[in-house]
Design a protein around this motif. Structure first.
Motif, mmCIF file in Angstrom:
data_model
loop_
_atom_site.group_PDB
_atom_site.id
_atom_site.type_symbol
_atom_site.label_atom_id
_atom_site.label_comp_id
_atom_site.label_asym_id
_atom_site.label_seq_id
_atom_site.Cartn_x
_atom_site.Cartn_y
_atom_site.Cartn_z
ATOM 1 N N LYS A 159 0.810 -1.227 0.000
ATOM 2 C CA LYS A 159 0.000 0.000 0.000
ATOM 3 C C LYS A 159 0.842 1.275 0.000
ATOM 4 O O LYS A 159 0.517 2.252 0.679
ATOM 5 N N PHE A 161 0.863 3.200 -2.386
ATOM 6 C CA PHE A 161 0.049 4.200 -3.079
ATOM 7 C C PHE A 161 -1.105 4.711 -2.217
ATOM 8 O O PHE A 161 -1.822 5.621 -2.629
ATOM 9 N N GLY A 162 -1.296 4.120 -1.045
ATOM 10 C CA GLY A 162 -2.421 4.513 -0.196
ATOM 11 C C GLY A 162 -2.006 4.994 1.178
ATOM 12 O O GLY A 162 -2.765 4.842 2.141
ATOM 13 N N MET A 163 -0.832 5.591 1.281
ATOM 14 C CA MET A 163 -0.361 6.022 2.599
ATOM 15 C C MET A 163 -1.228 7.127 3.197
ATOM 16 O O MET A 163 -1.396 7.209 4.415
ATOM 17 N N LYS A 164 -1.793 8.002 2.359
ATOM 18 C CA LYS A 164 -2.602 9.111 2.868
ATOM 19 C C LYS A 164 -4.092 8.786 2.934
ATOM 20 O O LYS A 164 -4.885 9.598 3.408
ATOM 21 N N GLY A 171 -6.559 2.200 3.353
ATOM 22 C CA GLY A 171 -5.232 2.801 3.281
ATOM 23 C C GLY A 171 -4.453 2.637 4.570
ATOM 24 O O GLY A 171 -4.879 1.944 5.499
ATOM 25 N N THR A 176 1.641 13.259 7.110
ATOM 26 C CA THR A 176 2.458 13.861 6.058
ATOM 27 C C THR A 176 3.941 13.669 6.346
ATOM 28 O O THR A 176 4.745 13.463 5.429
ATOM 29 N N VAL A 179 4.921 10.190 5.163
ATOM 30 C CA VAL A 179 5.038 10.144 3.702
ATOM 31 C C VAL A 179 6.351 10.785 3.264
ATOM 32 O O VAL A 179 7.057 10.269 2.389
ATOM 33 N N ASN A 201 0.162 10.046 -3.373
ATOM 34 C CA ASN A 201 0.047 10.500 -1.989
ATOM 35 C C ASN A 201 0.094 12.016 -1.838
ATOM 36 O O ASN A 201 0.161 12.523 -0.711
ATOM 37 N N SER A 202 0.049 12.727 -2.961
ATOM 38 C CA SER A 202 0.052 14.191 -2.879
ATOM 39 C C SER A 202 -0.870 14.775 -3.937
ATOM 40 O O SER A 202 -1.964 15.254 -3.632
ATOM 41 N N GLU A 207 -6.663 11.795 -1.546
ATOM 42 C CA GLU A 207 -6.963 12.595 -0.359
ATOM 43 C C GLU A 207 -8.146 13.526 -0.601
ATOM 44 O O GLU A 207 -8.958 13.773 0.302
ATOM 45 N N ALA A 226 -6.137 2.571 -2.726
ATOM 46 C CA ALA A 226 -5.282 2.150 -1.615
ATOM 47 C C ALA A 226 -4.465 0.914 -1.958
ATOM 48 O O ALA A 226 -3.283 0.815 -1.599
#
Length: 287
Positions: A159, A161-164, A171, A176, A179, A201-202, A207, A226
């Motif tokens: 995951k 790609f789903g940290m946020k 996720g 932040t 990340v 993630n940005s 988000e 996620a």
């Protein structure tokens, strides 16, 4: 009648109000015998009233020119849209205020901003990040213009790609700061991996959907974002506007109603979009 010292003090005060202009003006009024006129020499009363009057006149001319140049440049700038005004009004002031105020305090920065990773976040940086780095080879990625299948699968399974994205939607729900720590470590091994993980993630819409999406949108998109089933990208850069969100030339939208439902009719041209070749969800920057 004012004394020479009083006149000199007034001239110096006028000069300090337009510091950059006064420096140029005083340099122009240089004396061949005694060198350039400076604020300190004016305070000493070394120059006669005529020279002081010339200085004040030239300072006024320079100041008037500066104001005209500013007004001319202001007319060339595109107007701030209503959306941009709302975004600017929603911002907060942090350490940047001290920087632009000219008196930043490093100690205040340390005392005020002390981000710490949770044990879960630190473990991810120490373990999953190290494993992913071992699967990456910057040279091979540059030559092949892609990651290995093993690296792609690991990023999806863990995951990255789903940290946020919040945990309730599948996720990791990382901060932040976490990340940022992940991206720092990936950048030491492979910059392409850094960018590939950074965008979802940005700039990616994950988000935004978590904060502002409908329940239907959240339930469909967030779990897929996620786990990497859908890779997101952000369509900002255009042929004539670059990565400038305030000047999206050729990227427009109109809110309209069709069959009783509100929607958006969009017209756009985009290029140089990171992850576009593998993306399943696109966030668009539009006027």
């Amino acid at each position: 009648m004012l004394s020479k010292r009083a006149i000199a003090a007034r001239a110096s005060s006028r000069g300090s109000a337009v510091a950059s202009s006064s420096t140029r003006a005083l340099s122009v009024l240089a004396s061949s015998s005694s060198g350039p006129i400076t604020p300190s020499s004016l305070k000493g009363g070394q120059y006669d009233r005529r020279q002081l009057q010339q200085t004040r006149t030239l300072l006024g001319l320079v100041h008037a020119v500066d104001k005209r140049v500013y007004r001319w440049a202001k007319r060339l700038m595109p107007p701030i849209s209503k959306t941009e005004q709302i975004a600017l009004g929603c911002g907060t002031i942090g350490f940047d205020r001290e920087i632009f105020g000219g008196s930043p305090s490093l100690q205040h920065l340390i005392d005020t901003y002390d981000p710490k990773l949770s044990p879960e976040e630190q473990a991810f940086v120490d373990n999953q990040c190290d494993v992913l780095c071992s699967l990456l080879n910057d040279h091979d990625t540059s030559i092949e213009r892609d990651f290995t299948r093993e690296a792609w699968d690991y990023m999806r399974d863990e995951k990255f790609f789903g940290m946020k994205i919040p945990k309730e939607w599948g996720g990791l729900g990382f901060s932040t700061a976490a990340v940022s720590a992940v991206l720092q470590k990936l950048a030491t091994q492979c910059f392409d991996a850094n960018a590939t993980v950074a965008v979802p993630n940005s700039l990616g819409p994950g988000e935004l959907l978590a904060r502002y999406g409908t329940d239907e949108q959240k339930s469909y998109f967030l779990p897929r974002l996620a786990d990497g089933t859908l890779i997101p990208c952000f369509g900002l850069t255009g042929p004539h506007s670059g990565s400038d969100a305030t000047s999206l030339i050729g990227s427009d939208c109109v809110v309209m109603e069709r069959d009783g439902e509100l929607g958006v009719m969009a017209t756009f041209k985009k290029r140089y979009i990171t992850l576009a070749p593998v993306a399943g969800v696109v966030g668009l920057g539009l006027n």
